[in-house]
Design a protein around this motif. Structure first.
Motif, PDB file in Angstrom:
ATOM      1  N   LEU A  67       4.888  14.279   6.951  1.00  0.00           N
ATOM      2  CA  LEU A  67       3.758  14.097   6.063  1.00  0.00           C
ATOM      3  C   LEU A  67       4.129  13.184   4.897  1.00  0.00           C
ATOM      4  O   LEU A  67       3.369  12.293   4.518  1.00  0.00           O
ATOM      5  CB  LEU A  67       3.279  15.459   5.541  1.00  0.00           C
ATOM      6  N   ARG A  68       5.319  13.383   4.335  1.00  0.00           N
ATOM      7  CA  ARG A  68       5.750  12.563   3.227  1.00  0.00           C
ATOM      8  C   ARG A  68       5.929  11.108   3.666  1.00  0.00           C
ATOM      9  O   ARG A  68       5.581  10.174   2.938  1.00  0.00           O
ATOM     10  CB  ARG A  68       7.060  13.110   2.654  1.00  0.00           C
ATOM     11  N   LEU A  69       6.448  10.903   4.885  1.00  0.00           N
ATOM     12  CA  LEU A  69       6.613   9.547   5.402  1.00  0.00           C
ATOM     13  C   LEU A  69       5.260   8.885   5.588  1.00  0.00           C
ATOM     14  O   LEU A  69       5.072   7.712   5.257  1.00  0.00           O
ATOM     15  CB  LEU A  69       7.374   9.582   6.729  1.00  0.00           C
ATOM     16  N   TYR A  70       4.281   9.651   6.101  1.00  0.00           N
ATOM     17  CA  TYR A  70       2.942   9.109   6.308  1.00  0.00           C
ATOM     18  C   TYR A  70       2.324   8.679   4.977  1.00  0.00           C
ATOM     19  O   TYR A  70       1.729   7.605   4.869  1.00  0.00           O
ATOM     20  CB  TYR A  70       2.068  10.162   6.984  1.00  0.00           C
ATOM     21  N   ILE A  71       2.467   9.521   3.966  1.00  0.00           N
ATOM     22  CA  ILE A  71       1.902   9.188   2.654  1.00  0.00           C
ATOM     23  C   ILE A  71       2.623   7.989   2.061  1.00  0.00           C
ATOM     24  O   ILE A  71       2.001   7.090   1.488  1.00  0.00           O
ATOM     25  CB  ILE A  71       1.980  10.410   1.717  1.00  0.00           C
ATOM     26  N   ASN A  72       3.944   7.940   2.197  1.00  0.00           N
ATOM     27  CA  ASN A  72       4.694   6.819   1.630  1.00  0.00           C
ATOM     28  C   ASN A  72       4.305   5.498   2.285  1.00  0.00           C
ATOM     29  O   ASN A  72       4.365   4.438   1.651  1.00  0.00           O
ATOM     30  CB  ASN A  72       6.197   7.055   1.794  1.00  0.00           C
ATOM     31  N   MET A  73       3.929   5.548   3.571  1.00  0.00           N
ATOM     32  CA  MET A  73       3.533   4.321   4.244  1.00  0.00           C
ATOM     33  C   MET A  73       2.206   3.803   3.715  1.00  0.00           C
ATOM     34  O   MET A  73       1.924   2.610   3.785  1.00  0.00           O
ATOM     35  CB  MET A  73       3.440   4.560   5.752  1.00  0.00           C
ATOM     36  N   ARG A  74       1.361   4.689   3.186  1.00  0.00           N
ATOM     37  CA  ARG A  74       0.026   4.299   2.760  1.00  0.00           C
ATOM     38  C   ARG A  74      -0.156   4.327   1.242  1.00  0.00           C
ATOM     39  O   ARG A  74      -1.189   3.902   0.746  1.00  0.00           O
ATOM     40  CB  ARG A  74      -1.014   5.245   3.393  1.00  0.00           C
ATOM     41  N   ALA A  75       0.817   4.861   0.530  1.00  0.00           N
ATOM     42  CA  ALA A  75       0.650   5.028  -0.900  1.00  0.00           C
ATOM     43  C   ALA A  75       1.747   4.294  -1.662  1.00  0.00           C
ATOM     44  O   ALA A  75       2.810   3.972  -1.125  1.00  0.00           O
ATOM     45  CB  ALA A  75       0.674   6.516  -1.265  1.00  0.00           C
ATOM     46  N   GLU A  76       1.453   4.051  -2.897  1.00  0.00           N
ATOM     47  CA  GLU A  76       2.396   3.380  -3.774  1.00  0.00           C
ATOM     48  C   GLU A  76       3.361   4.392  -4.370  1.00  0.00           C
ATOM     49  O   GLU A  76       2.945   5.405  -4.924  1.00  0.00           O
ATOM     50  CB  GLU A  76       1.627   2.659  -4.893  1.00  0.00           C
ATOM     51  N   THR A  77       4.649   4.143  -4.255  1.00  0.00           N
ATOM     52  CA  THR A  77       5.655   5.044  -4.807  1.00  0.00           C
ATOM     53  C   THR A  77       5.905   4.694  -6.261  1.00  0.00           C
ATOM     54  O   THR A  77       6.288   3.569  -6.593  1.00  0.00           O
ATOM     55  CB  THR A  77       6.971   4.935  -4.016  1.00  0.00           C
ATOM     56  N   LEU A  78       5.678   5.670  -7.141  1.00  0.00           N
ATOM     57  CA  LEU A  78       5.877   5.440  -8.572  1.00  0.00           C
ATOM     58  C   LEU A  78       7.333   5.610  -8.942  1.00  0.00           C
ATOM     59  O   LEU A  78       7.880   4.855  -9.719  1.00  0.00           O
ATOM     60  CB  LEU A  78       4.993   6.402  -9.375  1.00  0.00           C
ATOM     61  N   ASP A  79       7.984   6.648  -8.420  1.00  0.00           N
ATOM     62  CA  ASP A  79       9.425   6.831  -8.576  1.00  0.00           C
ATOM     63  C   ASP A  79       9.869   7.764  -7.460  1.00  0.00           C
ATOM     64  O   ASP A  79       9.140   7.973  -6.495  1.00  0.00           O
ATOM     65  CB  ASP A  79       9.787   7.377  -9.971  1.00  0.00           C
ATOM     66  N   GLU A  80      11.040   8.337  -7.575  1.00  0.00           N
ATOM     67  CA  GLU A  80      11.564   9.165  -6.498  1.00  0.00           C
ATOM     68  C   GLU A  80      10.801  10.468  -6.331  1.00  0.00           C
ATOM     69  O   GLU A  80      10.865  11.096  -5.275  1.00  0.00           O
ATOM     70  CB  GLU A  80      13.046   9.472  -6.755  1.00  0.00           C
ATOM     71  N   SER A  81      10.084  10.907  -7.359  1.00  0.00           N
ATOM     72  CA  SER A  81       9.430  12.210  -7.311  1.00  0.00           C
ATOM     73  C   SER A  81       7.917  12.129  -7.200  1.00  0.00           C
ATOM     74  O   SER A  81       7.273  13.120  -6.872  1.00  0.00           O
ATOM     75  CB  SER A  81       9.798  13.027  -8.566  1.00  0.00           C
ATOM     76  N   PHE A  82       7.297  10.970  -7.470  1.00  0.00           N
ATOM     77  CA  PHE A  82       5.843  10.884  -7.501  1.00  0.00           C
ATOM     78  C   PHE A  82       5.371   9.690  -6.689  1.00  0.00           C
ATOM     79  O   PHE A  82       6.054   8.666  -6.609  1.00  0.00           O
ATOM     80  CB  PHE A  82       5.338  10.738  -8.943  1.00  0.00           C
ATOM     81  N   ILE A  83       4.199   9.852  -6.087  1.00  0.00           N
ATOM     82  CA  ILE A  83       3.530   8.762  -5.402  1.00  0.00           C
ATOM     83  C   ILE A  83       2.094   8.714  -5.882  1.00  0.00           C
ATOM     84  O   ILE A  83       1.561   9.702  -6.398  1.00  0.00           O
ATOM     85  CB  ILE A  83       3.563   8.936  -3.867  1.00  0.00           C
ATOM     86  N   ARG A  84       1.457   7.574  -5.709  1.00  0.00           N
ATOM     87  CA  ARG A  84       0.067   7.401  -6.115  1.00  0.00           C
ATOM     88  C   ARG A  84      -0.803   7.372  -4.867  1.00  0.00           C
ATOM     89  O   ARG A  84      -0.644   6.506  -4.015  1.00  0.00           O
ATOM     90  CB  ARG A  84      -0.114   6.123  -6.919  1.00  0.00           C
ATOM     91  N   ILE A  85      -1.716   8.332  -4.738  1.00  0.00           N
ATOM     92  CA  ILE A  85      -2.616   8.386  -3.606  1.00  0.00           C
ATOM     93  C   ILE A  85      -3.653   7.271  -3.758  1.00  0.00           C
ATOM     94  O   ILE A  85      -4.255   7.127  -4.821  1.00  0.00           O
ATOM     95  CB  ILE A  85      -3.314   9.748  -3.524  1.00  0.00           C
ATOM     96  N   PRO A  86      -3.884   6.471  -2.721  1.00  0.00           N
ATOM     97  CA  PRO A  86      -4.883   5.395  -2.819  1.00  0.00           C
ATOM     98  C   PRO A  86      -6.270   5.941  -3.144  1.00  0.00           C
ATOM     99  O   PRO A  86      -6.605   7.078  -2.815  1.00  0.00           O
ATOM    100  CB  PRO A  86      -4.842   4.756  -1.421  1.00  0.00           C
ATOM    101  N   ASP A  87      -7.076   5.109  -3.766  1.00  0.00           N
ATOM    102  CA  ASP A  87      -8.415   5.539  -4.173  1.00  0.00           C
ATOM    103  C   ASP A  87      -9.292   5.914  -2.987  1.00  0.00           C
ATOM    104  O   ASP A  87     -10.155   6.792  -3.098  1.00  0.00           O
ATOM    105  CB  ASP A  87      -9.090   4.432  -4.988  1.00  0.00           C
TER     106      ASP A  87
END
Length: 260
Positions: A67-87
């Motif tokens: 799940l984390r890999l899927y989100i990382n492929m589609r979302a912008e990584t802010l740092d090692e602990s947070f990602i930004r979900i696309p609008d």
């Protein structure tokens, strides 16, 4: 969601019967479901109790990594602990009421003009983690359906309460998982899900999705909308229902309501 202890009992029993020390006595076991998604339910259990009851923990961790890999492929990584979900994968939160309305509008666009279309209704769904949230969303959705609403009240009884210690108002206030609520609001065209196996041969099984077509005093006319029996008109009666876990209350609750 099967508890580890149940699987171990089957394993030991098969080994004893076959006199073979291989797993399950060397017999092939086919297990249904996906234990990578939901852990066993241990009522009032701690985290240690849940882990102890789990069949395996490594597949769950593998699922989290996927799940984390899927989100990382589609979302912008802010740092090692947070990602930004696309609008386009999220709805901005303003307040509870407006955000819930925006969610319903996104999943059920133009509901008032499409509520009569069965394919439109069953092709989308809103998932939630708690029954309280489900009830709130259901109430908001029911208000958007056209037509007059029908309210069905249940009949509650504490079967082993010989001294009448539990008043009817208290029994009606109980919201038990897997049991219909005391106050059931419905409208023509709204979808429902069956909670019991009533007539499996004719498609009335636990989890069957139906559309309400007409309301009688003690019967609901509904249309099956999934499976090989899709399009069949059926009649749903009131039936007595009891919670599956007898240890939830110090009495045996019996609720007579439509199993939806």
């Amino acid at each position: 969601m099967s508890k580890r202890q149940a699987i171990e009992v089957v394993d030991r029993t098969m080994q004893d019967i076959t006199d073979e020390k291989l797993p399950f006595g060397g017999k092939i076991m086919v297990m249904g479901g996906d234990f990578r998604q939901v852990l066993p339910i241990v009522r009032h259990g701690t985290r240690a109790h849940i882990v102890d009851s789990s069949l395996r923990m490594s597949p769950l961790w593998a699922s989290v990594k996927r799940l984390r890999l899927y989100i990382n492929m589609r979302a912008e990584t802010l740092d090692e602990s947070f990602i930004r979900i696309p609008d386009n994968m999220s709805i901005p939160y303003t307040d509870k009421t407006n955000s819930m309305d925006a969610l319903i509008d996104a999943i059920f666009p133009s509901l008032q003009s499409n509520y009569a279309d069965s394919k439109f209704i069953i092709s989308r769904a809103i998932l939630s983690t708690k029954n309280e949230s489900v009830d709130e969303i259901n109430n908001k959705l029911i208000e958007r359906f056209s037509g007059e609403q029908k309210v069905y009240y249940n009949f509650d009884e504490a079967e082993d309460d010989k001294n009448n210690l539990y008043p009817m108002e208290y029994l009606n206030s109980l919201n038990v998982s897997g049991v219909p609520p005391h106050y059931l609001r419905l409208k023509i065209g709204c979808p429902v899900i069956l909670l019991r196996n009533i007539d499996p041969l004719n498609g009335l099984c636990n989890g069957t999705r139906l559309i309400c077509r007409a309301f009688q005093q003690n019967v609901i006319d509904a249309e099956i909308v999934v499976g090989q029996h899709a399009g069949k008109i059926v009649f749903l009666p009131r039936i007595p229902l009891c919670p599956s876990d007898d240890e939830m209350f110090p009495f045996k609750l019996k609720r007579k309501q439509f199993p939806i």
